[in-house]
Design an enzyme around this catalytic site. Structure first.
Site, PDB file in Angstrom:
ATOM      1  N   HIS A  43      -3.741  11.150  17.739  1.00 12.96           N
ATOM      2  CA  HIS A  43      -2.898  11.446  18.543  1.00 12.96           C
ATOM      3  C   HIS A  43      -1.767  12.330  17.926  1.00 12.96           C
ATOM      4  O   HIS A  43      -1.769  11.943  16.796  1.00 12.96           O
ATOM      5  CB  HIS A  43      -2.108  10.344  19.719  1.00 12.96           C
ATOM      6  CG  HIS A  43      -2.758   9.647  20.669  1.00 12.96           C
ATOM      7  ND1 HIS A  43      -2.732  10.712  21.697  1.00 12.96           N
ATOM      8  CD2 HIS A  43      -3.495   8.737  20.374  1.00 12.96           C
ATOM      9  CE1 HIS A  43      -3.643   9.414  22.528  1.00 12.96           C
ATOM     10  NE2 HIS A  43      -4.383   8.834  21.648  1.00 12.96           N
ATOM     11  N   HIS A  88     -11.995   1.407  18.413  1.00 12.40           N
ATOM     12  CA  HIS A  88     -11.446   2.667  17.807  1.00 12.40           C
ATOM     13  C   HIS A  88     -11.858   3.685  17.409  1.00 12.40           C
ATOM     14  O   HIS A  88     -12.330   4.665  18.049  1.00 12.40           O
ATOM     15  CB  HIS A  88      -9.629   2.505  17.835  1.00 12.40           C
ATOM     16  CG  HIS A  88      -9.459   4.041  17.995  1.00 12.40           C
ATOM     17  ND1 HIS A  88      -8.829   4.127  19.389  1.00 12.40           N
ATOM     18  CD2 HIS A  88      -8.518   4.954  17.243  1.00 12.40           C
ATOM     19  CE1 HIS A  88      -8.343   5.563  19.604  1.00 12.40           C
ATOM     20  NE2 HIS A  88      -8.092   6.017  18.042  1.00 12.40           N
ATOM     21  N   TYR A 102       2.044   0.295  24.898  1.00 11.98           N
ATOM     22  CA  TYR A 102       1.757  -0.910  23.115  1.00 11.98           C
ATOM     23  C   TYR A 102       2.145  -0.175  22.238  1.00 11.98           C
ATOM     24  O   TYR A 102       2.573  -0.267  21.027  1.00 11.98           O
ATOM     25  CB  TYR A 102       0.297  -0.928  23.031  1.00 11.98           C
ATOM     26  CG  TYR A 102      -0.380   0.417  23.216  1.00 11.98           C
ATOM     27  CD1 TYR A 102      -0.402   0.960  21.859  1.00 11.98           C
ATOM     28  CD2 TYR A 102      -1.422   0.697  23.991  1.00 11.98           C
ATOM     29  CE1 TYR A 102      -0.951   2.051  21.426  1.00 11.98           C
ATOM     30  CE2 TYR A 102      -2.436   2.377  23.211  1.00 11.98           C
ATOM     31  CZ  TYR A 102      -2.248   2.276  22.107  1.00 11.98           C
ATOM     32  OH  TYR A 102      -2.754   3.686  22.155  1.00 11.98           O
ATOM     33  N   GLU A 103       2.888   1.316  21.798  1.00 12.51           N
ATOM     34  CA  GLU A 103       3.559   1.144  21.160  1.00 12.51           C
ATOM     35  C   GLU A 103       5.038   0.441  20.587  1.00 12.51           C
ATOM     36  O   GLU A 103       5.720   0.263  20.222  1.00 12.51           O
ATOM     37  CB  GLU A 103       3.153   2.990  20.769  1.00 12.51           C
ATOM     38  CG  GLU A 103       2.370   3.497  20.920  1.00 12.51           C
ATOM     39  CD  GLU A 103       1.994   5.151  20.663  1.00 12.51           C
ATOM     40  OE1 GLU A 103       2.558   5.441  19.197  1.00 12.51           O
ATOM     41  OE2 GLU A 103       1.614   5.612  21.658  1.00 12.51           O
ATOM     42  N   HIS A 142       1.878   5.605  24.197  1.00  9.40           N
ATOM     43  CA  HIS A 142       1.439   4.372  25.100  1.00  9.40           C
ATOM     44  C   HIS A 142       2.538   3.591  24.878  1.00  9.40           C
ATOM     45  O   HIS A 142       3.836   2.896  24.299  1.00  9.40           O
ATOM     46  CB  HIS A 142      -0.092   4.145  24.495  1.00  9.40           C
ATOM     47  CG  HIS A 142      -0.683   4.809  24.050  1.00  9.40           C
ATOM     48  ND1 HIS A 142      -1.152   6.250  23.420  1.00  9.40           N
ATOM     49  CD2 HIS A 142      -1.672   5.102  25.749  1.00  9.40           C
ATOM     50  CE1 HIS A 142      -1.498   6.680  23.131  1.00  9.40           C
ATOM     51  NE2 HIS A 142      -2.056   6.229  24.773  1.00  9.40           N
ATOM     52  N   SER A 187      -7.157  10.343  24.049  1.00  6.41           N
ATOM     53  CA  SER A 187      -7.479  10.512  22.081  1.00  6.41           C
ATOM     54  C   SER A 187      -8.789  10.661  21.913  1.00  6.41           C
ATOM     55  O   SER A 187     -10.012  10.950  22.764  1.00  6.41           O
ATOM     56  CB  SER A 187      -8.284   8.356  22.148  1.00  6.41           C
ATOM     57  OG  SER A 187      -7.218   7.508  22.275  1.00  6.41           O
ATOM     58  N   MET A 191      -5.690   2.208  28.501  1.00  7.94           N
ATOM     59  CA  MET A 191      -4.085   2.045  28.030  1.00  7.94           C
ATOM     60  C   MET A 191      -3.452   2.714  28.716  1.00  7.94           C
ATOM     61  O   MET A 191      -2.298   3.100  27.925  1.00  7.94           O
ATOM     62  CB  MET A 191      -4.266   1.230  26.637  1.00  7.94           C
ATOM     63  CG  MET A 191      -5.342   0.150  26.327  1.00  7.94           C
ATOM     64  SD  MET A 191      -5.040  -0.379  24.877  1.00  7.94           S
ATOM     65  CE  MET A 191      -7.532  -0.897  24.575  1.00  7.94           C
ATOM     66  N   SER A 192      -3.724   3.629  29.825  1.00 10.95           N
ATOM     67  CA  SER A 192      -2.604   4.774  29.504  1.00 10.95           C
ATOM     68  C   SER A 192      -2.501   5.842  31.167  1.00 10.95           C
ATOM     69  O   SER A 192      -2.695   5.489  32.340  1.00 10.95           O
ATOM     70  CB  SER A 192      -2.780   5.905  28.341  1.00 10.95           C
ATOM     71  OG  SER A 192      -4.061   6.813  29.242  1.00 10.95           O
ATOM     72  N   ALA A 238      -9.228   8.661  27.619  1.00  4.85           N
ATOM     73  CA  ALA A 238     -10.635   7.645  26.900  1.00  4.85           C
ATOM     74  C   ALA A 238     -10.689   6.662  27.657  1.00  4.85           C
ATOM     75  O   ALA A 238      -9.945   5.551  27.498  1.00  4.85           O
ATOM     76  CB  ALA A 238     -10.396   7.719  25.517  1.00  4.85           C
ATOM     77  N   ASN A 251     -16.903   4.352  25.486  1.00  5.53           N
ATOM     78  CA  ASN A 251     -18.020   3.381  25.676  1.00  5.53           C
ATOM     79  C   ASN A 251     -17.768   2.681  26.658  1.00  5.53           C
ATOM     80  O   ASN A 251     -17.479   2.659  27.551  1.00  5.53           O
ATOM     81  CB  ASN A 251     -16.696   2.283  24.574  1.00  5.53           C
ATOM     82  CG  ASN A 251     -15.338   1.837  24.860  1.00  5.53           C
ATOM     83  OD1 ASN A 251     -14.387   3.100  24.649  1.00  5.53           O
ATOM     84  ND2 ASN A 251     -15.764   0.786  25.696  1.00  5.53           N
TER      85      ASN A 251
END
Ligand code: HPA
Length: 303
Positions: A75, A261, A99-100, A97, A44, A225-226, A127, A249
């Site tokens: 992305h 995000h 989550y997609e 990802h 990201s 998440m990746s 990220a 963050n």
């Protein structure tokens, strides 16, 4: 296809090996003789690095047979093949990802394709949220290991020995030699690098503060998440992995601020120059030792 064989996206490349071969053949045809030796997965807000490759060609994921399309802001969703620091790289400018809505198996088809095309060494970036209050946003972390808390596994389902073993070892998932080299390079060019353990969660919600306390207690340093499915698929195919997190963050509950995000992409954009300098220096350092990965499947007959 029976229900048991269907993945969460309703798609299941029953013969993953053939799916990889097909995608790789399509890309290879477009390379005009370029031979990538290093794969880059740009997380990201870090995708701009692909624009630094010279003599480059780009292929949208949507064009490549079997490739899932990336839907996330920040992305771009394309493969870029070109040269930097004298090394022919194949970069994923943006990743997909789970989550997609994708199974881990489908989500890792792109990284498998990179490896099949000759990229036996991968630099995988992301990220991530930092779980130490001392780590300011913009800190870079060398991933030393991971904890997989994702709901799906890229190797679930039938195993094809031509891709890799049924039960791959994960002892040195993040190559210790590459880690040392990257650490030395960072010290030499004056880029501060933390080291730590990345915990992969499915997302797409950010974590609750209670979850972050749990993840810290488990031994994690950063959360995202990746990466985890990609590293597993890469190790399955015996590629070497270097992992770098950009701590965009502080994780939930550490500062009391809410997460969004935009903060992730803004921090990534802010440290872009440092990230680029580090990546360039690492690539230059590895130049002499990189050669096309001789995957066994490239020596077998086409099916
Ligand atoms: N949590 C999970 N994924 C992330 C975060 C986070 O705090 N920051 C960037 N990706």
């Amino acid at each position: 296809m029976t229900a048991a064989q269907t993945d969460t996206a309703g798609r299941y490349p029953e013969n993953l090996y053939q799916a990889v071969q097909k995608a790789a053949a399509f890309v290879r045809d477009r390379l005009d003789g370029r031979q990538p030796v290093l794969g880059l997965i740009l997380g990201s807000g870090l995708g701009d690095f692909a624009d630094r490759l010279s003599d480059a060609i780009a292929i949208d994921y949507a064009e490549i047979p079997g490739f899932p399309a990336s839907t996330v802001v920040g992305h771009a969703g394309r493969l870029v093949v070109g040269t930097i620091e004298g090394v022919c790289c194949i970069a994923m400018q943006g990743r997909v990802h789970m989550y997609e809505g994708l199974s881990a198996r489908v989500a890792t088809l792109p990284v498998r394709t990179l490896i099949s095309l000759g990229a036996g060494t991968l630099i995988i970036t992301n990220a991530a949220g930092g779980m130490h209050s001392e780590w300011q946003p913009g800190t870079l972390m060398l991933i030393t290991d991971h904890i997989n808390l994702m709901s799906d596994h890229p190797l679930r389902g039938p195993n094809d020995e031509r891709l890799g073993p049924r039960f791959p070892d994960m002892t040195r998932a993040y190559d210790p030699v590459l880690r040392d080299r990257a650490g030395d390079v960072a010290a030499r060019i004056g880029v501060h690098l933390e080291r730590g353990i990345y915990i992969g969660l499915g997302g797409p919600t950010y974590e609750t503060p209670a979850e972050i306390r749990m993840l810290r207690a488990m031994g994690g340093d950063a959360v995202g998440m990746s990466t985890v499915p990609e590293v597993i698929a890469a190790r399955h195919m015996n590629a070497r992995v270097l992992g770098i997190s950009c701590i965009t963050n502080q994780a939930a509950g550490i500062t009391g601020e809410v997460l969004c995000h935009d903060e992730v992409t803004e921090t990534a954009a802010r440290i872009r120059a440092v990230f680029e300098r580090l990546l360039r220096a690492i690539i230059a350092e590895l130049r002499a030792e990189l050669s096309p990965f001789d995957r066994p499947e490239n020596q077998l007959d086409e099916e």
